[in-house]
Design a protein around this motif. Structure first.
Motif, PDB file in Angstrom:
ATOM      1  N   PRO A  96       0.832  -1.217   0.000  1.00  0.00           N
ATOM      2  CA  PRO A  96       0.000   0.000   0.000  1.00  0.00           C
ATOM      3  C   PRO A  96       0.863   1.263   0.000  1.00  0.00           C
ATOM      4  O   PRO A  96       1.902   1.311   0.677  1.00  0.00           O
ATOM      5  N   VAL A  97       0.454   2.251  -0.760  1.00  0.00           N
ATOM      6  CA  VAL A  97       1.132   3.559  -0.766  1.00  0.00           C
ATOM      7  C   VAL A  97       0.074   4.646  -0.742  1.00  0.00           C
ATOM      8  O   VAL A  97      -1.055   4.450  -1.190  1.00  0.00           O
ATOM      9  N   GLU A  98       0.438   5.801  -0.205  1.00  0.00           N
ATOM     10  CA  GLU A  98      -0.482   6.937  -0.093  1.00  0.00           C
ATOM     11  C   GLU A  98      -1.786   6.536   0.599  1.00  0.00           C
ATOM     12  O   GLU A  98      -2.877   6.924   0.189  1.00  0.00           O
ATOM     13  N   THR A  99      -1.666   5.745   1.667  1.00  0.00           N
ATOM     14  CA  THR A  99      -2.850   5.305   2.404  1.00  0.00           C
ATOM     15  C   THR A  99      -3.441   6.454   3.198  1.00  0.00           C
ATOM     16  O   THR A  99      -2.727   7.165   3.917  1.00  0.00           O
ATOM     17  N   SER A 103      -8.860   4.349   2.350  1.00  0.00           N
ATOM     18  CA  SER A 103      -8.520   4.158   0.943  1.00  0.00           C
ATOM     19  C   SER A 103      -7.012   4.213   0.748  1.00  0.00           C
ATOM     20  O   SER A 103      -6.285   4.822   1.541  1.00  0.00           O
ATOM     21  N   THR A 104      -6.563   3.569  -0.307  1.00  0.00           N
ATOM     22  CA  THR A 104      -5.121   3.514  -0.563  1.00  0.00           C
ATOM     23  C   THR A 104      -4.853   3.242  -2.033  1.00  0.00           C
ATOM     24  O   THR A 104      -5.709   2.722  -2.752  1.00  0.00           O
ATOM     25  N   LYS A 105      -3.664   3.598  -2.468  1.00  0.00           N
ATOM     26  CA  LYS A 105      -3.120   3.090  -3.721  1.00  0.00           C
ATOM     27  C   LYS A 105      -2.151   1.975  -3.346  1.00  0.00           C
ATOM     28  O   LYS A 105      -1.864   1.754  -2.167  1.00  0.00           O
ATOM     29  N   TYR A 106      -1.627   1.273  -4.334  1.00  0.00           N
ATOM     30  CA  TYR A 106      -0.677   0.214  -4.040  1.00  0.00           C
ATOM     31  C   TYR A 106       0.217   0.010  -5.260  1.00  0.00           C
ATOM     32  O   TYR A 106      -0.086   0.479  -6.368  1.00  0.00           O
ATOM     33  N   LEU A 107       1.334  -0.681  -5.056  1.00  0.00           N
ATOM     34  CA  LEU A 107       2.289  -0.899  -6.127  1.00  0.00           C
ATOM     35  C   LEU A 107       1.925  -2.140  -6.926  1.00  0.00           C
ATOM     36  O   LEU A 107       1.623  -3.196  -6.364  1.00  0.00           O
ATOM     37  N   VAL A 108       1.932  -1.996  -8.254  1.00  0.00           N
ATOM     38  CA  VAL A 108       1.707  -3.113  -9.168  1.00  0.00           C
ATOM     39  C   VAL A 108       2.941  -3.217 -10.059  1.00  0.00           C
ATOM     40  O   VAL A 108       3.194  -2.322 -10.869  1.00  0.00           O
ATOM     41  N   LYS A 109       3.737  -4.269  -9.855  1.00  0.00           N
ATOM     42  CA  LYS A 109       4.997  -4.453 -10.588  1.00  0.00           C
ATOM     43  C   LYS A 109       5.870  -3.213 -10.472  1.00  0.00           C
ATOM     44  O   LYS A 109       6.460  -2.734 -11.448  1.00  0.00           O
ATOM     45  N   LYS A 111       4.984  -0.192 -10.010  1.00  0.00           N
ATOM     46  CA  LYS A 111       4.338   1.058 -10.399  1.00  0.00           C
ATOM     47  C   LYS A 111       3.116   1.311  -9.527  1.00  0.00           C
ATOM     48  O   LYS A 111       2.412   0.385  -9.143  1.00  0.00           O
ATOM     49  N   GLU A 112       2.884   2.581  -9.241  1.00  0.00           N
ATOM     50  CA  GLU A 112       1.749   2.952  -8.404  1.00  0.00           C
ATOM     51  C   GLU A 112       0.433   2.792  -9.162  1.00  0.00           C
ATOM     52  O   GLU A 112       0.313   3.186 -10.320  1.00  0.00           O
ATOM     53  N   SER A 113      -0.560   2.171  -8.512  1.00  0.00           N
ATOM     54  CA  SER A 113      -1.863   1.993  -9.150  1.00  0.00           C
ATOM     55  C   SER A 113      -2.513   3.342  -9.430  1.00  0.00           C
ATOM     56  O   SER A 113      -2.302   4.314  -8.698  1.00  0.00           O
ATOM     57  N   LYS A 114      -3.315   3.396 -10.485  1.00  0.00           N
ATOM     58  CA  LYS A 114      -4.010   4.636 -10.828  1.00  0.00           C
ATOM     59  C   LYS A 114      -5.201   4.876  -9.902  1.00  0.00           C
ATOM     60  O   LYS A 114      -5.576   6.011  -9.633  1.00  0.00           O
ATOM     61  N   MET A 115      -5.789   3.798  -9.435  1.00  0.00           N
ATOM     62  CA  MET A 115      -7.007   3.892  -8.626  1.00  0.00           C
ATOM     63  C   MET A 115      -6.689   3.852  -7.141  1.00  0.00           C
ATOM     64  O   MET A 115      -5.737   3.211  -6.707  1.00  0.00           O
ATOM     65  N   ARG A 116      -7.537   4.531  -6.376  1.00  0.00           N
ATOM     66  CA  ARG A 116      -7.554   4.326  -4.935  1.00  0.00           C
ATOM     67  C   ARG A 116      -8.606   3.257  -4.652  1.00  0.00           C
ATOM     68  O   ARG A 116      -9.686   3.263  -5.249  1.00  0.00           O
ATOM     69  N   VAL A 117      -8.297   2.327  -3.759  1.00  0.00           N
ATOM     70  CA  VAL A 117      -9.226   1.245  -3.450  1.00  0.00           C
ATOM     71  C   VAL A 117      -9.418   1.154  -1.942  1.00  0.00           C
ATOM     72  O   VAL A 117      -8.688   1.774  -1.166  1.00  0.00           O
ATOM     73  N   ASN A 118     -10.381   0.341  -1.555  1.00  0.00           N
ATOM     74  CA  ASN A 118     -10.691   0.126  -0.137  1.00  0.00           C
ATOM     75  C   ASN A 118     -10.365  -1.314   0.235  1.00  0.00           C
ATOM     76  O   ASN A 118      -9.943  -2.105  -0.606  1.00  0.00           O
ATOM     77  N   ASN A 119     -10.556  -1.649   1.497  1.00  0.00           N
ATOM     78  CA  ASN A 119     -10.422  -3.043   1.899  1.00  0.00           C
ATOM     79  C   ASN A 119     -11.312  -3.915   1.024  1.00  0.00           C
ATOM     80  O   ASN A 119     -12.411  -3.505   0.642  1.00  0.00           O
ATOM     81  N   GLN A 120     -10.846  -5.134   0.728  1.00  0.00           N
ATOM     82  CA  GLN A 120     -11.685  -6.059  -0.035  1.00  0.00           C
ATOM     83  C   GLN A 120     -12.665  -6.729   0.914  1.00  0.00           C
ATOM     84  O   GLN A 120     -12.271  -7.408   1.858  1.00  0.00           O
ATOM     85  N   VAL A 121     -13.946  -6.523   0.645  1.00  0.00           N
ATOM     86  CA  VAL A 121     -15.007  -7.085   1.474  1.00  0.00           C
ATOM     87  C   VAL A 121     -16.057  -7.732   0.570  1.00  0.00           C
ATOM     88  O   VAL A 121     -16.139  -7.435  -0.621  1.00  0.00           O
ATOM     89  N   ALA A 122     -16.859  -8.615   1.151  1.00  0.00           N
ATOM     90  CA  ALA A 122     -17.934  -9.274   0.393  1.00  0.00           C
ATOM     91  C   ALA A 122     -19.177  -8.396   0.458  1.00  0.00           C
ATOM     92  O   ALA A 122     -19.933  -8.442   1.438  1.00  0.00           O
ATOM     93  N   SER A 123     -19.394  -7.601  -0.574  1.00  0.00           N
ATOM     94  CA  SER A 123     -20.487  -6.620  -0.562  1.00  0.00           C
ATOM     95  C   SER A 123     -20.817  -6.197  -1.982  1.00  0.00           C
ATOM     96  O   SER A 123     -19.908  -5.873  -2.755  1.00  0.00           O
ATOM     97  N   GLN A 124     -22.100  -6.219  -2.323  1.00  0.00           N
ATOM     98  CA  GLN A 124     -22.518  -5.819  -3.665  1.00  0.00           C
ATOM     99  C   GLN A 124     -23.901  -5.181  -3.632  1.00  0.00           C
ATOM    100  O   GLN A 124     -24.760  -5.599  -2.857  1.00  0.00           O
ATOM    101  N   PRO A 125     -24.131  -4.176  -4.495  1.00  0.00           N
ATOM    102  CA  PRO A 125     -25.497  -3.675  -4.687  1.00  0.00           C
ATOM    103  C   PRO A 125     -26.236  -4.587  -5.665  1.00  0.00           C
ATOM    104  O   PRO A 125     -25.679  -4.992  -6.693  1.00  0.00           O
TER     105      PRO A 125
END
Length: 522
Positions: A96-99, A103-109, A111-125
């Motif tokens: 995680p970076v820029e947490t 919400s946070t970004k994270y490193l992918v290979k 490189k910093e991800s373009k999106m900010r994301v949240n904890n992964q949870v089981a939830s859907q509309p």
């Protein structure tokens, strides 16, 4: 029954500063509400109404059977997913970076991800959603993705949703009427005849403090359970009050107030019991989706009406008839609702012979089964349109284009209209001759006098009553023919030029033929 009147124990600013944080027992000043209760603010505004044992075991069984698997993993649930913990299983596999709180970004290979994301949870509309922008793409008003993917289950559980709606009407008739009246202004985005357009389904995670955004009226919360656990209290921190919401209970609450849940956990005796339960879900705990490493299950529902559906949703619904084995065809369709087709090949010939369907005696068995499957697929969808009173709808087969907009003049018509298909002369003896009537067509809706459309590739139904008229016409017949032949006797309008054209490259499920030319202009 208990009635409470509560003062604020936190200022608005103090409450807002809890956003995304997890609540615990220190945020609760009163006895946990576990009996029928109405609660108001000092100013007399209703905070919530809570009722025990409203929903029968039969109803909760219906909900469990159809909805238990719909809470899919998501990283886009905002503050409700809680604060980012870099030591959690999910984040240990990432950097995680820029947490910032929840919400946070994270490193992918590297490189910093373009999106900010949240904890992964089981939830859907689940249900309907207004037009939104996601990942830079403009999404239309629609059934949500997992609703389209699980449409049969969505339909089959509606009895439970109606029961929640009925309880809402009894508990809070004033708010329910306001909400229902608004829902009725856009009935095509209304779940059955309820005051709801949508529900959010969550499984097994502690929600961080949040407000429900984009909802009109009160939220209605229910729970399904399997196994034993403690905690999970619904807390309104500004008023330091908590409710123990359990299976069968109904909480009608102002979800625009900041709220969250306390942690759920097992006692020793709970764990012994839960370890004896058979596995229901195929969860991989190593993925790190919060709460899915537990043997017990707590599924929570929040039923509501999306506020912006009224102002943003004017697009026609599109139902695409599709067999499971042909799901690859759905790559051609965006923002549509998949309708499960009847697979003719799997139907016993004796059943078909005993039905009203008539075909020539020398018709090959595979073709007979294909004709029957196509017929029943359309009839089942038409019956659904009538039963659910669905208006403004396009019926499409999966080998026809769906990327078009219904013109306003077509929406104002008082009949079913073909949007594409094979135009032929009305008399069978002239079927291979050029259709002279086409020379008189003008752009828009045209009435057919000497010609008709074969194939049921694409047609538009402005109101459910038009579908009923077609169904009544067919059901009065002593014998049935192929669906396109019977429709062509009843439907005598087409839109010109065609709005929907054939997608080439697929064999017909009836004739096993691969057309090489599109029916561009009929």
């Amino acid at each position: 029954m208990k009635t409470l009147t509560l003062p604020k124990v936190l200022t608005d600013e103090e409450t807002k500063n809890l956003k995304g944080k997890y609540l615990n027992m220190s945020h609760i000043n009163y006895d946990i509400v576990d009996m029928d209760c109405d609660c108001y603010t000092n100013e007399g505004t209703l905070l919530f109404k809570f009722r025990k044992n409203v929903f029968s075991q039969e109803l909760t069984d219906i909900a469990w059977k159809n909805y238990k698997g719909l809470a899919k993993a998501s990283r886009g649930r905002g503050a409700s997913a809680g604060e980012i913990d870099p030591n959690a299983t999910y984040w240990k596999k990432r950097t995680p970076v820029e947490t910032k709180g929840f919400s946070t970004k994270y490193l992918v290979k590297g490189k910093e991800s373009k999106m900010r994301v949240n904890n992964q949870v089981a939830s859907q509309p689940i249900g309907y959603y207004e037009s939104t922008k996601s990942l830079g793409v403009d999404l239309p008003c629609r059934l949500t993705h997992y609703t389209r993917e699980n449409f049969e289950k969505f339909k089959n559980g509606i009895e439970y949703i109606r029961a929640v709606d009925k309880s809402y009407q009894e508990l809070n008739p004033e708010k329910h009427k306001l909400q229902l009246d608004r829902a009725l202004e856009k009935p095509d985005y209304q779940i059955s005849d309820t005051a709801f357009s949508t529900f959010t389904i969550n499984r097994n995670f502690q929600t961080g403090v949040h407000q429900d955004a984009g909802d009109f009226g009160f939220g209605n919360l229910t729970v399904l359970e399997r196994g034993n656990y403690q905690g999970g209290y619904f807390v309104l921190p500004q008023y330091a009050i908590a409710i123990d919401l359990r299976q069968g209970d109904h909480l009608c609450v102002d979800v625009h107030q900041y709220h969250g849940n306390t942690k759920m956990y097992e006692s020793m005796s709970d764990k012994l019991y839960n370890d004896s339960l058979e596995e229901v879900f195929k969860d991989n705990a190593e993925v790190g989706t919060l709460g899915l490493d537990k043997k017990w299950t707590r599924i929570s529902f929040v039923f509501y009406l999306r506020e912006n559906i009224l102002t943003k949703c004017n697009m026609s619904k599109k139902y695409v008839i599709n067999m499971k084995k042909d799901k690859m065809k759905l790559k051609h369709h965006k923002g549509v609702i998949r309708w499960e087709a009847v697979v003719g090949k799997s139907v016993d010939m004796e059943l078909i012979k005993n039905s009203r369907l008539y075909v020539r005696h020398n018709t090959k068995e595979d073709k007979v089964k294909g004709i029957y499957g196509c017929l029943m697929s359309h009839l089942n969808l038409l019956q659904y349109i009538v039963d659910e009173k669905v208006n403004d709808i396009c019926v499409l087969e999966d080998d026809t284009e769906s990327d078009f907009t219904i013109p306003d003049d077509l929406k104002q018509t008082d009949h079913i209209t073909y949007l594409g298909g094979w135009l032929v002369n009305k008399k069978m003896k002239d079927i291979k001759l050029p259709v002279e009537e086409k020379n008189s067509f003008t752009q828009g809706v045209n009435q057919l006098k000497n010609s008709r459309v074969l194939t049921t590739r694409a047609y538009y139904i402005p109101k459910w009553t038009h579908a009923k008229g077609l169904l009544d016409y067919i059901n009065k017949k002593k014998t049935w023919k192929a669906i396109d032949l019977m429709m062509s006797e009843y439907v005598n309008h087409l839109y010109y030029p065609a709005l929907s054209h054939q997608i080439l490259g697929y064999k017909s499920t009836i004739g096993n033929i691969s057309p090489k030319l599109k029916y561009e202009q009929y």
